[in-house]
Design an enzyme around this catalytic site. Structure first.
Site, PDB file in Angstrom:
ATOM      1  CG  HIS A 209      -1.961   1.034   1.238  1.00  0.00           C
ATOM      2  ND1 HIS A 209      -1.706   2.362   1.474  1.00  0.00           N
ATOM      3  CD2 HIS A 209      -3.295   0.939   1.007  1.00  0.00           C
ATOM      4  CE1 HIS A 209      -2.850   3.045   1.382  1.00  0.00           C
ATOM      5  NE2 HIS A 209      -3.826   2.210   1.098  1.00  0.00           N
ATOM      6  CB  CYS A 247      -4.288   3.681  -2.131  1.00  0.00           C
ATOM      7  SG  CYS A 247      -5.379   4.613  -1.021  1.00  0.00           S
ATOM      8  CG  HIS A 274      -7.396   0.776  -1.103  1.00  0.00           C
ATOM      9  ND1 HIS A 274      -6.617   1.025   0.013  1.00  0.00           N
ATOM     10  CD2 HIS A 274      -7.723  -0.536  -1.042  1.00  0.00           C
ATOM     11  CE1 HIS A 274      -6.481  -0.085   0.705  1.00  0.00           C
ATOM     12  NE2 HIS A 274      -7.121  -1.058   0.092  1.00  0.00           N
ATOM     13  CG  ASP A 319      -9.191   3.416   0.870  1.00  0.00           C
ATOM     14  OD1 ASP A 319      -9.103   2.706   1.876  1.00  0.00           O
ATOM     15  OD2 ASP A 319      -8.241   4.122   0.465  1.00  0.00           O
ATOM     16  CG  HIS A 320     -10.503   5.800   4.122  1.00  0.00           C
ATOM     17  ND1 HIS A 320      -9.390   6.600   4.212  1.00  0.00           N
ATOM     18  CD2 HIS A 320     -10.069   4.545   4.431  1.00  0.00           C
ATOM     19  CE1 HIS A 320      -8.350   5.877   4.551  1.00  0.00           C
ATOM     20  NE2 HIS A 320      -8.731   4.634   4.686  1.00  0.00           N
ATOM     21  CE1 TYR A 333     -11.784   1.023   5.883  1.00  0.00           C
ATOM     22  CE2 TYR A 333     -10.740   2.338   7.598  1.00  0.00           C
ATOM     23  CZ  TYR A 333     -10.667   1.636   6.411  1.00  0.00           C
ATOM     24  OH  TYR A 333      -9.478   1.545   5.735  1.00  0.00           O
TER      25      TYR A 333
HETATM   26  C1  DNO Z   1      -6.443   2.959   6.769  1.00  0.00           C
HETATM   27  C2  DNO Z   1      -5.829   2.070   5.794  1.00  0.00           C
HETATM   28  C3  DNO Z   1      -4.432   1.630   6.156  1.00  0.00           C
HETATM   29  C4  DNO Z   1      -4.045   0.485   5.259  1.00  0.00           C
HETATM   30  C5  DNO Z   1      -2.631   0.041   5.456  1.00  0.00           C
HETATM   31  C6  DNO Z   1      -2.276  -1.051   4.495  1.00  0.00           C
HETATM   32  O1  DNO Z   1      -7.596   3.172   6.725  1.00  0.00           O
HETATM   33  O2  DNO Z   1      -5.841   2.643   4.523  1.00  0.00           O
HETATM   34  O3  DNO Z   1      -4.357   1.248   7.503  1.00  0.00           O
HETATM   35  O4  DNO Z   1      -4.870  -0.607   5.528  1.00  0.00           O
HETATM   36  O5  DNO Z   1      -1.763   1.086   5.280  1.00  0.00           O
HETATM   37  O6  DNO Z   1      -1.188  -1.738   4.971  1.00  0.00           O
HETATM   38 MN    MN Z   2      -5.976   3.008   0.810  1.00  0.00          MN
END
Ligand code: DNO
Ligand code: MN
Length: 359
Positions: A209, A247, A274, A319-320, A333
């Site tokens: 990531h 991402c 993501h 993703d978020h 989340y």
């Molecule tokens: C947070 C995530 C990160 C991600 C890590 C992957 O919301 O985007 O914690 O899971 O960086 O290793």
């Molecule tokens: Mn991400």
């Protein structure tokens, strides 16, 4: 044509407010993105716990193909002799994950901190809140203050922010005094050379990531930050098992990153994406916005088009999301905005597909 595969991050029965039965109602979601969040970085994950997640997912017909994350012990990033044992544990975890059918393991190689924001509940401007990064605040802040802010959010655990590990902050910073960017590259290379062959043998794709945000903070090096560095990373070990988690939010925090060009250049080495939006401000701040392209600064439509064009069949998650409709949730989340995001991504995707399957 085969579509991208939509997946949804789920923190487990005890730790997520969203039941799998709700995720089941989001259109087109075929799998959960999971981890054993109670395992400390460096531990070998117990096989019975891995199998228990598989059983839960099976009950809802979800695959468990993507794990996010198996976190890397700091001693590996620091290049200490004690890394050997942690690397052995990592290899053993890869094998056990493969035994239940896992295909992709996401991880990151950021010293000390995983993702960094200054406010978990920044005002978006539409009455909702979202993860916010205030540049001037970070520049003036001590790392201890950041940790105190983050860990005072005690209702939900935050991924990558383990209180036990971050309790040793002074020692960690001390240890990183000797780790330059180049040293971090060496330590990453060492890790990959040991782990990628095991991933290959077990049919697993490792997917790093990008650093979030993609620049050094508090003097700690960050290296998975831009197109050149991603190229360098992929060439360290030139194998399909050495891949990237694309991402858009992490890489997109730096407006100089050309995200579409990144998808086009590295597409074959991206097993997991993501896709989310964020809005830049001229002073270097950014806030996570809705997925709709015009709500933020990231060309989400262009990115999905690029994935469609390369015939992407990998895994994607929204993703978020923002915190909307009064949902009480782990920062970033919630159920609602991530579900809206998924429908936006599907809308773009389906409109590009020549023939959409109808029932
Ligand atoms: C947070 C995530 C990160 C991600 C890590 C992957 O919301 O985007 O914690 O899971 O960086 O290793
Ligand atoms: Mn991400």
């Amino acid at each position: 044509m085969i579509d991208m595969q939509m997946v949804f991050r789920w923190f487990g029965e005890n730790d997520d407010h969203i039941p799998l039965s709700n995720i089941k109602q989001i259109p087109g979601v075929t799998g959960i993105v999971w981890a054993l969040h109670d395992q400390a970085p460096g531990d070998k994950w117990p096989l019975d716990k891995i199998q228990a997640v598989k059983t839960e997912a099976d009950n809802y017909g979800f695959n468990i193909d993507v794990v996010e994350s198996v976190n890397i012990h700091e001693d590996i990033k620091l290049g200490l002799p004690s890394r050997e044992q942690y690397i052995e544990n990592y290899k053993a975890t890869i094998k056990d994950l493969a035994s239940v059918g896992v295909k992709v393991i996401c991880y990151n190689f950021m010293p000390v901190f995983d993702w960094i924001r200054t406010d978990l509940f920044g005002e978006v401007g539409d009455g909702s809140t979202a993860l916010f990064y205030e540049k001037a605040k970070i520049d003036a802040m001590k790392p201890e203050e950041l940790v105190a802010n983050f860990l005072s959010n005690d209702e939900f655990s935050l991924p990558g922010w383990e209180p036990e590990r971050l309790g040793q902050l002074a020692e960690l910073f001390e240890a990183y005094q000797n780790v330059s960017e180049e040293k971090l590259w060496d330590n990453l290379h060492y890790f990959l050379e040991q782990v990628i062959p095991v991933a290959e043998e077990n049919g697993i794709k490792m997917a790093i990531h990008p650093d979030d945000p993609p620049w050094p903070i508090f003097g700690l090096p960050r290296i998975i930050t831009n197109q050149d560095n991603i190229r360098r990373f992929l060439n360290l070990v030139d194998s399909p098992s050495n891949g990237l988690t694309f991402c858009s939010g992490s890489l997109g925090a730096n407006p100089e990153n050309d995200l579409i060009s990144i998808v086009k250049e590295f597409g074959e080495r991206i097993p997991f994406a993501h896709i989310r939006n964020l809005k830049h401000f001229s002073n270097g701040d950014f806030i996570e916005s809705s997925h709709k392209a015009s709500d933020g600064s990231v060309d989400i439509v262009g990115i999905v088009k690029a994935f469609h064009e390369i015939g992407f069949t990998g895994y994607t998650r929204p993703d978020h999301g923002r915190h909307i409709w009064d949902e009480v949730c782990r920062p970033g989340y919630g159920l609602y905005d991530r579900a809206l995001g998924i429908m936006y991504l599907w809308g773009i995707w389906d409109s590009l597909s020549e023939k959409v399957k109808v029932n």
